[in-house]
Design an enzyme around this catalytic site. Structure first.
Site, PDB file in Angstrom:
ATOM      1  CG  ASP A  76      11.138   0.297  12.262  1.00  0.00           C
ATOM      2  OD1 ASP A  76      11.725   1.053  11.010  1.00  0.00           O
ATOM      3  OD2 ASP A  76       9.911   0.902  11.847  1.00  0.00           O
TER       4      ASP A  76
ATOM      5  NE  ARG B 229      18.368   7.017   3.621  1.00  0.00           N
ATOM      6  CZ  ARG B 229      17.508   7.166   5.030  1.00  0.00           C
ATOM      7  NH1 ARG B 229      17.327   7.507   5.216  1.00  0.00           N
ATOM      8  NH2 ARG B 229      18.476   6.068   6.032  1.00  0.00           N
TER       9      ARG B 229
ATOM     10  NE  ARG C  69      -0.246   0.340   4.700  1.00  0.00           N
ATOM     11  CZ  ARG C  69      -0.145   1.704   5.671  1.00  0.00           C
ATOM     12  NH1 ARG C  69      -0.222   2.465   5.343  1.00  0.00           N
ATOM     13  NH2 ARG C  69       0.460   2.002   6.463  1.00  0.00           N
TER      14      ARG C  69
ATOM     15  NE  ARG D  90      19.864  -4.118  -3.078  1.00  0.00           N
ATOM     16  CZ  ARG D  90      20.484  -4.040  -4.059  1.00  0.00           C
ATOM     17  NH1 ARG D  90      21.143  -4.776  -4.501  1.00  0.00           N
ATOM     18  NH2 ARG D  90      20.436  -2.820  -4.612  1.00  0.00           N
TER      19      ARG D  90
ATOM     20  CD  GLU E 270      22.260   7.044   4.189  1.00  0.00           C
ATOM     21  OE1 GLU E 270      20.868   5.666   3.521  1.00  0.00           O
ATOM     22  OE2 GLU E 270      21.401   6.515   5.040  1.00  0.00           O
TER      23      GLU E 270
ATOM     24  NE  ARG F 132       0.882  11.135   7.884  1.00  0.00           N
ATOM     25  CZ  ARG F 132       2.191  10.717   7.458  1.00  0.00           C
ATOM     26  NH1 ARG F 132       2.769  12.432   8.374  1.00  0.00           N
ATOM     27  NH2 ARG F 132       2.616  10.105   8.456  1.00  0.00           N
TER      28      ARG F 132
ATOM     29  CE1 TYR G  91      15.459  -2.039   8.389  1.00  0.00           C
ATOM     30  CE2 TYR G  91      13.391  -1.735   8.697  1.00  0.00           C
ATOM     31  CZ  TYR G  91      14.868  -1.136   8.957  1.00  0.00           C
ATOM     32  OH  TYR G  91      15.356   0.344   9.356  1.00  0.00           O
TER      33      TYR G  91
END
Length: 367
Positions: A350, A280, A172, A249, A300, A176, A348
């Site tokens: 957080d 970035r 998805r 990766r 990066e 906003r 992965y």
């Protein structure tokens, strides 16, 4: 060497939290790491008075109040709100996709106008059953957002064309329809004042720590040094890549000191054009609202992982998930070894989720 209750392999967040909780319970821990520093990927290094995020931007965010209170024991957090911007050619857009983004892209003002344009572009794409990431993105976002803000960045990140990537990578896309540039929806957010390394130092108080120590070499010479092992390295490597290597990766960083007090005006600037080789640029001082005379930036570059270089992001597609399931089965048969962290669990995480996962293991193991 003396005997320990636990040998913790990896001085990153998972291993450090486990060691901290184990020491609180009166257990002895030896923590080893192949790197020359503690903290794993949250390690920050001071350069020109600036806390540099050595392994990429780490912004702590969570909706888990217990985890927020836990991490605030070890550092004071500032009020940093992650509000990245994206540069496409000579155009600049706010992220995440919000009314500031749409207003700039289409010269509009209201949510109604933005929704109508997105819906018209989605209908024009006319994709009901997306077969790849490109089709999925077009069916969700329409042509403009896809071409300018998704396509190039995603292709650099994954090293292949969007038409070759599976659709599920973008399940998805959060839109906003407010003028709000806060990237995260989480209630608690910030950066530790003074960097992340202090957190790792405090977590590891009371444990013995050996750096620049390879697990295989160490355990070959010190078999039986601990009753149990907490292993946060690569699960496939632990089992000698028995079923073949899992895919990851990797990221390469080019960091430099610049003789200016402000290079880009924001901590995180994404470059979404395919032709720009880096994904970035991070300007580290802005994470802590720095006023230093100089600045430090990191470009990066996303890259394909191969054995021998640092793995960053597990490629959790169907093929790798099946492969990981085989390694997980082997891991579950290891009676005195617990696998944890993003490499040990091939997931992965957080930072708040790493801490939660470590505390969950502690609850089972230490109580």
């Amino acid at each position: 060497m003396k005997k320990y209750d636990y040998l913790v392999v990896g001085a990153g967040l998972f291993g450090s939290v486990f060691a901290h909780e184990a020491v609180k319970k009166g257990k002895s821990c030896l923590v080893i790491d192949k790197r020359n520093h503690i903290g794993g990927n949250i390690y920050t290094e001071e350069i020109e008075g600036i806390n540099v995020h050595k392994y990429g931007a780490h912004i702590f965010h969570t909706s888990d109040k217990e985890i927020w209170e836990y991490v605030n024991q070890f550092a004071e957090f500032n009020q940093y709100i992650n509000s990245p911007v994206a540069i496409y050619k000579d155009e600049l857009y706010n992220l995440p996709f919000n009314m500031n983004t749409f207003s700039k892209m289409w010269n509009i003002k209201t949510p109604k106008e933005a929704k109508e344009i997105i819906e018209a572009q989605r209908k024009e794409a006319n994709i009901s059953n997306p077969q790849n990431l490109e089709e999925q993105a077009l069916s969700l976002a329409g042509r403009d957002v896809y071409e300018k803000l998704i396509k190039g960045y995603t292709e650099k990140q994954w090293g292949r064309s969007c038409s070759e990537l599976p659709a599920f990578i973008i399940k998805r896309l959060p839109f906003r329809f407010t003028y709000d540039n806060n990237y995260f929806n989480d209630r608690f957010q910030g950066i530790p004042m003074g960097g992340y390394t202090q957190i790792a130092k405090k977590l590891l108080e009371g444990s013995d720590v050996l750096l620049e120590t390879d697990y295989r070499d160490f355990i070959a010479k010190n078999a039986g040094i601990a009753s149990k092992i907490i292993y946060t390295g690569m699960i496939d490597e632990f089992f000698d890549y028995k079923f073949g290597p899992l895919e990851y990766r990797s990221v390469r960083f080019e960091t430099e000191v610049l003789d200016t007090d402000n290079y880009q005006g924001n901590a995180v600037v994404n470059y979404t054009e395919r032709e720009v080789p880096y994904t970035r640029i991070i300007e580290h001082k802005h994470f802590e609202f720095g006023k230093q005379e100089k600045t430090v930036i990191s470009r990066e570059y996303s890259s394909e992982w191969k054995v021998g270089i640092e793995p960053y992001y597990p490629v959790n597609d169907e093929k790798n998930s099946k492969l990981y399931a085989k390694y997980k089965e082997l891991a579950e048969n290891e009676k005195n070894i617990i696998f944890g962290g993003r490499l040990g669990m091939y997931k992965y995480f957080d930072m708040d989720k790493v801490i939660r996962a470590a505390l969950d293991v502690c609850k089972t193991e230490l109580n």
